[in-house]
Design a protein around this motif. Structure first.
Motif, short mmCIF file in Angstrom:
data_model
loop_
_atom_site.label_atom_id
_atom_site.label_comp_id
_atom_site.label_asym_id
_atom_site.label_seq_id
_atom_site.Cartn_x
_atom_site.Cartn_y
_atom_site.Cartn_z
N ASP A 32 0.88 -1.01 -0.05
CA ASP A 32 -0.56 -0.24 -0.07
C ASP A 32 1.10 1.33 -0.25
N LEU A 33 1.60 1.17 0.74
CA LEU A 33 3.04 2.80 0.85
C LEU A 33 3.34 3.21 -1.38
N PHE A 122 5.18 8.28 -0.13
CA PHE A 122 5.01 6.71 0.71
C PHE A 122 5.86 7.22 2.64
N LEU A 123 6.52 7.78 2.98
CA LEU A 123 6.17 7.70 4.49
C LEU A 123 5.00 8.58 5.05
N LEU A 124 4.81 9.00 4.10
CA LEU A 124 3.06 10.26 4.67
C LEU A 124 2.59 8.70 4.75
N ALA A 125 1.96 8.02 4.42
CA ALA A 125 1.24 6.65 4.22
C ALA A 125 1.60 5.87 5.02
N ALA A 126 2.85 5.69 5.13
CA ALA A 126 4.08 4.97 6.05
C ALA A 126 3.61 5.41 7.17
N TYR A 129 -0.57 4.00 8.87
CA TYR A 129 0.31 3.22 9.13
C TYR A 129 0.75 3.21 10.99
N GLY A 130 1.02 3.71 11.55
CA GLY A 130 1.75 4.20 12.65
C GLY A 130 2.89 4.05 12.37
N LEU A 131 3.10 4.06 11.60
CA LEU A 131 5.15 3.70 11.43
C LEU A 131 5.87 4.66 11.38
N GLY A 132 6.69 5.02 11.77
CA GLY A 132 7.46 6.21 11.61
C GLY A 132 9.29 6.58 10.59
#
Length: 248
Positions: A32-33, A122-126, A129-132
């Motif tokens: 999805d990213l 990509f980073l914003l989508a990550a 999802y609660g990712l960093g």
């Protein structure tokens, strides 16, 4: 009109994450990213980028070494390399029997911007999802060695890396340049720049002083003066030329 305060909050709460939980990122999330990156804006729909996903520990360790021994590259669950990529365009030009005029600086700019926009999506989508994550400009330190390791063909250049994972820290948010210095109406305005820079110098110096308990007190201006006082990545220009971009 539809408003999305969650999106604005996500964008405006950016922090670089360098410590991660020992927890894998599911493949369906990565897919999805990538899909989010694919829908980034692209000049003339050129889409001059590729994304390489790296989980192999030995490859991450080697990239850590090549990027200036930034340990979080080896420690993150998954590492991505965002590549400016005109190789596909060379292939399609050959298939169509047409000239491949990609040598000008304009194309280097187009490819770099395309790659950066995809990486930001990509980073914003990550983060949704609660990712960093943290973007790694050090991928260009030894670009030729990175290209060899990742088997990059001609007409490609690694632009940035990105560590991604579930955050195991809550770092402070660095203050950004004062709005008045970066936002202009009608024309570029410089009359108040010195006072704006002085204001930001104080803000950023206070930030570093508090963050480091007084171990570091220099502000943004002093840091940038030191940064631009040295030549950086002097071998990068030759690598870019060898990759098919003579910078005409």
């Amino acid at each position: 009109m539809i408003t999305s305060p969650e999106v604005r909050t996500l964008i405006q709460s950016h922090r670089s994450i360098r410590r991660f939980e020992d927890k894998p990122v599911p493949q369906q999330v990565i897919d999805d990213l990538v899909e989010s990156a694919r829908w980034a804006p692209s000049s003339h729909n050129v889409q001059a980028y590729s994304i390489i996903c790296i989980r192999n520990q030995s490859t991450k360790d080697k990239l850590q070494e090549l990027c200036g021994n930034q340990r979080y590259i080896g420690q993150c669950p998954v590492f991505f390399v965002f590549v400016m990529d005109f190789y596909r365009h060379a292939v399609i030009s050959e298939q169509n029997g047409s000239a491949f005029e990609v040598e000008e600086i304009e194309n280097l700019l187009v490819g770099s911007v395309d790659t950066a926009l995809a990486a930001e999506n990509f980073l914003l989508a990550a983060r949704s999802y609660g990712l960093g994550g943290v973007m790694i400009g050090g991928i260009r330190n030894e670009a030729a060695e990175v290209a060899k390791l990742l088997k990059l063909p001609k007409w490609t250049v690694p632009v940035m890396g990105m560590c991604i994972g579930y955050p195991d820290q809550q770092p402070w948010q660095k203050p950004r340049m004062v709005k008045q210095a970066v936002y202009h109406e009608e024309y570029y305005q410089t009359d108040e720049l010195e006072s704006q820079l002085a204001e930001y110098e104080q803000i950023s110096a206070d930030y570093y002083t508090k963050r480091t308990n007084g171990k570091r007190t220099d502000g943004w201006g002093k840091q940038m003066s030191a940064y631009f006082a040295k030549k950086r990545r002097a071998n990068l220009t030759d690598f870019i030329k060898r990759q098919g971009f003579p910078l005409k």
